[in-house]
Each structure stands twice: as structure tokens, then as C-alpha cells.
Enzyme design. Sequence first.
Site, PDB file in Angstrom:
ATOM      1  N   ARG A  21     -56.015   0.762 -48.114  1.00 25.25           N
ATOM      2  CA  ARG A  21     -55.258  -0.280 -48.827  1.00 25.25           C
ATOM      3  C   ARG A  21     -54.437   0.295 -49.984  1.00 25.25           C
ATOM      4  O   ARG A  21     -54.181  -0.403 -50.977  1.00 25.25           O
ATOM      5  CB  ARG A  21     -56.177  -1.387 -49.355  1.00 25.25           C
ATOM      6  CG  ARG A  21     -56.803  -2.232 -48.263  1.00 25.25           C
ATOM      7  CD  ARG A  21     -57.518  -3.444 -48.845  1.00 25.25           C
ATOM      8  NE  ARG A  21     -58.357  -4.093 -47.858  1.00 25.25           N
ATOM      9  CZ  ARG A  21     -59.497  -4.698 -48.114  1.00 25.25           C
ATOM     10  NH1 ARG A  21     -59.951  -4.745 -49.360  1.00 25.25           N
ATOM     11  NH2 ARG A  21     -60.204  -5.278 -47.168  1.00 25.25           N
ATOM     12  N   ARG A  25     -51.604  -4.594 -53.629  1.00 31.87           N
ATOM     13  CA  ARG A  25     -51.313  -5.457 -54.775  1.00 31.87           C
ATOM     14  C   ARG A  25     -51.542  -4.822 -56.142  1.00 31.87           C
ATOM     15  O   ARG A  25     -51.069  -5.356 -57.153  1.00 31.87           O
ATOM     16  CB  ARG A  25     -52.149  -6.744 -54.665  1.00 31.87           C
ATOM     17  CG  ARG A  25     -51.686  -7.660 -53.555  1.00 31.87           C
ATOM     18  CD  ARG A  25     -52.583  -8.878 -53.429  1.00 31.87           C
ATOM     19  NE  ARG A  25     -53.874  -8.533 -52.857  1.00 31.87           N
ATOM     20  CZ  ARG A  25     -54.914  -9.365 -52.789  1.00 31.87           C
ATOM     21  NH1 ARG A  25     -54.794 -10.588 -53.299  1.00 31.87           N
ATOM     22  NH2 ARG A  25     -56.043  -8.982 -52.230  1.00 31.87           N
ATOM     23  N   ARG A  34     -43.010  -7.406 -51.809  1.00 30.69           N
ATOM     24  CA  ARG A  34     -43.641  -8.539 -51.121  1.00 30.69           C
ATOM     25  C   ARG A  34     -42.981  -9.857 -51.515  1.00 30.69           C
ATOM     26  O   ARG A  34     -42.762 -10.735 -50.675  1.00 30.69           O
ATOM     27  CB  ARG A  34     -45.143  -8.576 -51.430  1.00 30.69           C
ATOM     28  CG  ARG A  34     -45.835  -9.775 -50.778  1.00 30.69           C
ATOM     29  CD  ARG A  34     -47.326  -9.637 -50.770  1.00 30.69           C
ATOM     30  NE  ARG A  34     -47.970 -10.895 -50.423  1.00 30.69           N
ATOM     31  CZ  ARG A  34     -49.255 -11.033 -50.157  1.00 30.69           C
ATOM     32  NH1 ARG A  34     -50.043  -9.979 -50.188  1.00 30.69           N
ATOM     33  NH2 ARG A  34     -49.767 -12.198 -49.867  1.00 30.69           N
ATOM     34  N   ASP A  71     -50.966  -5.042 -40.404  1.00 31.13           N
ATOM     35  CA  ASP A  71     -52.243  -5.752 -40.415  1.00 31.13           C
ATOM     36  C   ASP A  71     -52.852  -5.673 -39.022  1.00 31.13           C
ATOM     37  O   ASP A  71     -52.124  -5.685 -38.032  1.00 31.13           O
ATOM     38  CB  ASP A  71     -52.055  -7.213 -40.826  1.00 31.13           C
ATOM     39  CG  ASP A  71     -53.377  -7.893 -41.119  1.00 31.13           C
ATOM     40  OD1 ASP A  71     -53.975  -8.470 -40.178  1.00 31.13           O
ATOM     41  OD2 ASP A  71     -53.835  -7.830 -42.269  1.00 31.13           O
ATOM     42  N   TYR A 147     -62.229 -12.542 -35.406  1.00 30.12           N
ATOM     43  CA  TYR A 147     -61.203 -13.454 -35.939  1.00 30.12           C
ATOM     44  C   TYR A 147     -60.692 -14.403 -34.862  1.00 30.12           C
ATOM     45  O   TYR A 147     -60.444 -15.585 -35.120  1.00 30.12           O
ATOM     46  CB  TYR A 147     -60.032 -12.650 -36.507  1.00 30.12           C
ATOM     47  CG  TYR A 147     -60.326 -11.968 -37.813  1.00 30.12           C
ATOM     48  CD1 TYR A 147     -60.302 -12.682 -39.011  1.00 30.12           C
ATOM     49  CD2 TYR A 147     -60.618 -10.615 -37.866  1.00 30.12           C
ATOM     50  CE1 TYR A 147     -60.567 -12.062 -40.230  1.00 30.12           C
ATOM     51  CE2 TYR A 147     -60.882  -9.979 -39.073  1.00 30.12           C
ATOM     52  CZ  TYR A 147     -60.855 -10.710 -40.243  1.00 30.12           C
ATOM     53  OH  TYR A 147     -61.119 -10.100 -41.440  1.00 30.12           O
TER      54      TYR A 147
END
Length: 339
Positions: A21, A25, A34, A71, A147
Amino acid sequence: MIFIDACFKKNVPYTPVWMMRQAGRYLKEYMKVREEAGDFLSLCKDYKRASEVSLQPVDILDVDAAIIFSDILVVPLEMGMDLKFEKGEGPVFSEPLKSLEDIDKLDPNAYKKLSYVYDAISLTREKLSPNKALIGFCGSPWTLATYMIEAKGSKTYAKCKKLIYTNPSLMHTLLKKLSEILKLYLEEQIKAGANAVQIFDSWASALEKDIFFEFSFKYMIEISNYIKEKYPHIPVILFPKGISGYLDGIYGNFDVFGVDWSTPLKTAKEFLSPTYTLQGNMEPCRLYDKQAIKESVCDILEIMKNKAHIFNLGHGILPDIPVENAKYFINLVKELSSK
């Protein structure tokens, strides 16, 4: 490339280091791009912006490898499932899988629709320094299945596990279909310029030992075998999270085993080194404090002294980590491991 050399257990001048990651952010540069993209999924699909954020941690932190920004759930998305990223909730599928008919409807040629990932890889590889590696990736079949069946992240995985115990053949049907797509997806990433590939099994720890090897790990190895047979020069990294009690059963043709922070590195070394290069496994929250970083870096380098090792976190970097601390971590690994 020092990262690739370490994957293949060659002598390296220092321990290569990157972070899961790392394009994220905690970087103000990432947040700006973003915001321009509009939302997370739009950023994933905009190959120029995805490439830009993939390169940011290399430029800012001087990590030894970039990992392409994407992703794991773009695969089920392109298989025909409706995916949205809900604020505060994460990824959500509006119509989760419930039957064989649902599985049959999934597009087996989904990998052909993921050109935005391949374009991002090509552009990133073109702009990346020749001595820096580019990592492609996918989710494991089991993690994707959780998922697709649960509709979103789960604490119990009850729907998936109910299927495993009441209708295992149906679960295997889904896992086999996913495996075939993921083989071709990773292959296309390699053709586009990825120098290594990593398979993330984020929810490996949801399964008891025998079930893990039957419903998760065997499919990861099947994918790895496909890649290694066709592209022996491409390192394959497996990262099944949270299975410290299962390490005595790990097997297969792959190169690097990612060790999560909850697994004692000495235990992983005992079972898996020198067969595999180990990657990891500093606790990500240590990045909040420089002394905590130094203690962990020293401990891990001592444990892995004279063993094939790639330094990484034991999971992804968190959004509120100070960039200064991330830089300190990367520089410290290089400084201490080069002595």
C-alpha cells in the site's frame, strides 16, 4: 535490479525494501491525484493517473520496487459483477453469488477487459528507473471468492464457509474459474512489463488448516506453477496472511513468501528459509514512532542475517503515517543492511 536479485537469493549490496500500500493515502501527492480522478475506482481505470501514483513512492521514498496501483476486485468487476466502493464500508457487490447459475454467468474472458491495468504497467515500466522493479499482482481465488459471495468484507465468512462445508464442489467450481482467469491476468501483466508478481491471500486466516490448503493454497500454487513454467525469470511472491500455524505445510514452485506481522519471523525462517526468500514483516503501526521503527528494523535484520530477505511491512501502510517516518524507515533499512 536488487529486488529481483533478492527474490532469486543472489548476493545484494543491501536488503531491498518496499511497502505494501505504498501508493496511498498517507501521501498528499496521492490524495491530489485521487481527487482529480473523482473516486477510487475511476483512479484504477485511469491508466495515466494509476501510473503516476505507482511511481510516487519510488520518487518520494526511494523504495526498490514499485507495485502497480490497482485493486484485486477489478477482476470480479470485469467478470460482470456490480462493484461500488462505499464510504466507510469499502468494496460492496450489489448482487453477490448464490448459485451455479450465477457462477456460470461470470465472464471467463474478463482478463481481456483489464487493458487499463496493462496500460498502467507499460507506462510505469517505461518511466521507472531501470534498477527499480515493477510488481504486478492479483488477489488469491479464495480472497476474491469471499467478496463475491459475502458481498463485502466479513468478520465470519459464514456464507463462504457454509458453501465449503455443505457444497464444496460449487466452491471449487468458482475457485477453478477464478484461477484460470488469474493465470491469464498475471501473464498479461508480465507481457506489459511487470518484473515480478504477488498473489495476495488477505483472508487465508479465515480457514482451518486442511481447508486452507484445499480451498486456498492449492489454487495459489496452481497459478504460480503456470507463471513459473512459462516465465521462469519472473519471481512469484505469495502472501497468505495470518497462517503462522500452517507454515509446516507450505510447498510449491514459487520464489518469495510474504510474512505478515503476526507471524514470528524466526518461525517463518525455521520452516521456509532457505527454500524461499522471505519478505516482511515489520508491524505497520511501528511507523508511528522512529524508535519503534529502529528497534524492529534491527531485530528483523539480525534474524535474517545471511538469509535471503526483502524488507517490507507485515501488512499495508496506514493512511495517517507521517511521510517523514516512512522515509526514515526506508533509509534505515538500506543503511543498516549495507554495513
